[in-house]
Motif scaffolding. Structure first.
Motif, PDB file in Angstrom:
ATOM      1  N   UNK A 360      52.918 -14.403  73.609  1.00  0.00           N
ATOM      2  CA  UNK A 360      51.629 -13.884  72.961  1.00  0.00           C
ATOM      3  C   UNK A 360      52.069 -12.469  72.384  1.00  0.00           C
ATOM      4  N   UNK A 361      51.240 -11.933  71.626  1.00  0.00           N
ATOM      5  CA  UNK A 361      51.099 -10.788  71.091  1.00  0.00           C
ATOM      6  C   UNK A 361      50.883  -9.668  71.821  1.00  0.00           C
ATOM      7  N   UNK A 362      51.831  -8.670  71.830  1.00  0.00           N
ATOM      8  CA  UNK A 362      51.787  -7.419  72.560  1.00  0.00           C
ATOM      9  C   UNK A 362      51.033  -6.202  71.820  1.00  0.00           C
ATOM     10  N   UNK A 363      50.273  -5.691  72.170  1.00  0.00           N
ATOM     11  CA  UNK A 363      49.607  -4.320  71.484  1.00  0.00           C
ATOM     12  C   UNK A 363      49.883  -3.001  72.314  1.00  0.00           C
ATOM     13  N   UNK A 364      50.888  -2.436  71.843  1.00  0.00           N
ATOM     14  CA  UNK A 364      51.352  -1.259  72.445  1.00  0.00           C
ATOM     15  C   UNK A 364      50.484  -0.092  72.534  1.00  0.00           C
ATOM     16  N   UNK A 365      49.475   0.102  71.963  1.00  0.00           N
ATOM     17  CA  UNK A 365      48.175   1.032  71.803  1.00  0.00           C
ATOM     18  C   UNK A 365      47.438   0.632  73.186  1.00  0.00           C
ATOM     19  N   UNK A 366      47.058  -0.463  73.390  1.00  0.00           N
ATOM     20  CA  UNK A 366      46.197  -0.875  74.290  1.00  0.00           C
ATOM     21  C   UNK A 366      46.743  -1.594  75.764  1.00  0.00           C
ATOM     22  N   UNK A 367      47.925  -1.768  75.292  1.00  0.00           N
ATOM     23  CA  UNK A 367      48.891  -2.795  76.653  1.00  0.00           C
ATOM     24  C   UNK A 367      48.419  -4.041  76.946  1.00  0.00           C
ATOM     25  N   UNK A 368      47.562  -4.551  75.793  1.00  0.00           N
ATOM     26  CA  UNK A 368      46.990  -5.972  76.304  1.00  0.00           C
ATOM     27  C   UNK A 368      47.829  -7.068  75.535  1.00  0.00           C
ATOM     28  N   UNK A 369      47.820  -8.308  76.016  1.00  0.00           N
ATOM     29  CA  UNK A 369      48.530  -9.296  75.367  1.00  0.00           C
ATOM     30  C   UNK A 369      47.257 -10.176  74.747  1.00  0.00           C
ATOM     31  N   UNK A 370      47.641 -10.587  73.531  1.00  0.00           N
ATOM     32  CA  UNK A 370      46.775 -11.595  72.594  1.00  0.00           C
ATOM     33  C   UNK A 370      47.440 -12.995  72.710  1.00  0.00           C
ATOM     34  N   UNK A 371      46.572 -13.929  72.768  1.00  0.00           N
ATOM     35  CA  UNK A 371      47.280 -15.317  72.656  1.00  0.00           C
ATOM     36  C   UNK A 371      47.376 -15.720  71.030  1.00  0.00           C
TER      37      UNK A 371
END
Length: 465
Positions: A360-371
């Protein structure tokens, strides 16, 4: 999930000058991995361990010699847990010295994504497991034991697979070749296998098949080889999160242990009990050493397990399922891995482009993963339930794994009760059509009576198992 370290470019004249003395902070000898989370891991593992010990020690009347062997194996496994916890930091320094490290892709863009994390630490777990399994022979097997040949063949297959996994970590073998590696590793087990080649037809299907037991002959050994290939690779491709590879192994192995002790307690057949005890002798060391590895691999991971561990764990679970004669049940325990394989099949077959890391894609700003649109269960969960942290996603997948194992137990209980229900209903209708005493006068009351009987039989079966 590790991203492989790229090989260094060819040396130039400037590279031939003596390097400056490295700082202590960058020296592998001075590298200190994070402390083990063993207290946290052991606390959570009680969810599986306590039911298993209760069934073994109190619920079922297990024959004393058999219980003694299982408990000796448990003590040896507990010692293996301690040794593995102590060995992993030492092994981490050696693999770093040989530049076997990776970077956590799911932390890219954060300070954690720049840390060199030692890889292939599954080799330490595999070594301890093999030593425990070999030492246990002293307490349980004699020179003329019927099980000794198959036991050593099982260890040979596990050792062979662990070696091939380490070769893959070092040489980065193409995935098409990886599919064939377990076939070679399973050869010692298949050649030494002297058990039955039959399958038991489920009771509801017996009237349609006409047989209670079906002998498959050479096809059964082919099935065992394919099972070893599937179990080994499915653990390897259901990965990408801190703790997921080891976590799924811990959950499945715990279910295997509970299933084995239930079958031992419900059966009076000595050979059947020995087959399931054989499975326990290999499952307990696997669980203990995997828990030790999980204490370092859980989020945030301080070591990576590598293909060495996934191949080793997959082959071990395949071996215990084959020699314990419950390979069909094992496949239901692997239900999430089966779903992950089905989702991955279009990419694995080349119908859809397959990237190297289907993460998945990682967003370093929020620390969340997106499928993403890649066909994995990890991405499917993110698309289904929305963005979440890596740790939350891993916990969700492990809970789903546990639910799949619970579904397997419920399915076995339901099928056993359903078979008795159909048998009794058929008998009751036969009695009624013959105008004999023994059934209720009305069809409605007869059905109610048989439904109550079905529930009663099902509860009895659940208690026995």
């Amino acid at each position: 999930m590790a991203t492989r370290r790229k090989p260094p470019p060819p040396a130039t004249a400037a590279d031939l000058t003596p390097p400056a003395t490295p700082s202590l902070a960058n020296s592998p000898e001075q590298h200190e991995i994070a402390a083990s989370k063993w207290k946290k891991i052991l606390s959570v593992s009680l969810i599986f361990v306590v039911p298993y010990l209760y069934l073994l020690l109190f619920h079922y009347k297990v024959e004393s010699e058999l219980k003694r062997s299982i408990l000796i194996n448990a003590v040896v496994s507990a010692a293996g847990f301690v040794v593995t916890v102590k060995l992993i930091p030492v092994a981490a320094k050696y693999v770093l010295r040989r530049n076997l490290f990776g970077f956590d892709i799911n932390k890219k863009g954060t300070p954690g994504g720049t840390i060199k994390i030692p890889e292939s630490l599954g080799i330490a777990v595999g070594i301890v497991f093999l030593v425990l399994a070999i030492l246990f022979q002293y307490f349980n097997f004699t020179a003329d034991s019927n099980w000794l040949v198959e036991y050593n063949a099982a260890l040979a297959s596990i050792c062979f697979m662990m070696l091939l996994g380490f070769v893959d970590d070092v040489l980065d073998v193409p995935w098409r070749v990886k599919l064939l590696l377990p076939s070679f590793a399973a050869l010692p087990l298949l050649m030494a296998y002297a058990g039955h080649t039959t399958i038991i037809i489920p009771k509801p299907l017996i009237p349609y098949v006409g047989l209670e037991i079906l002998d498959l002959g050479w096809m059964y050994k082919l099935y065992m080889g394919l099972l070893a290939v599937f179990c080994t690779n499915c653990v390897n491709i259901h990965a990408g999160l801190n703790g997921l590879e080891v976590g799924q192994t811990v959950v499945i192995t715990s279910a295997i242990l509970i299933h084995n002790v239930m079958q031992i307690g419900a059966s009076k057949d000595l050979e059947y009990q020995q087959a399931h005890a054989f499975s326990i002798y290999l499952s307990q060391p696997l669980l203990a050493t995997s828990l030790a590895l999980l204490s370092y691999n859980w989020y945030p991971s301080s070591v990576f397990v590598g293909d060495t561990y996934t191949y080793f764990a997959g082959m071990t679970m395949a071996v215990v399922g084959i020699l314990g004669h419950f390979s069909e049940t094992l496949l239901i325990f692997f239900l999430p891995q089966v779903l992950n394989f089905l989702l991955s099949l279009p990419q694995l077959a080349g119908i859809i482009p397959c990237p190297r890391h289907r993460l998945p894609k990682f967003d370093p700003k929020t620390g969340l993963l997106t499928g993403t649109n890649d066909g994995t269960l990890v991405n499917f969960f993110l698309r289904l339930f929305g963005r979440m942290t890596e740790q939350s996603l891993c916990v969700s997948l492990l809970v789903f794994q546990a639910l799949a194992c619970c579904f397997c137990f419920l399915l076995r209980w339901f099928l056993a009760g359903l078979a008795d229900y159909l048998t009794n209903l058929s008998r009751c209708r036969t009695i009624k059509s013959s105008n004999l005493v023994g059934c209720k006068d009305t069809e409605t009351s007869m059905i109610i009576d048989e439904m109550l009987r079905f529930i009663h039989v099902g509860l009895i079966e659940l208690t026995k198992q």
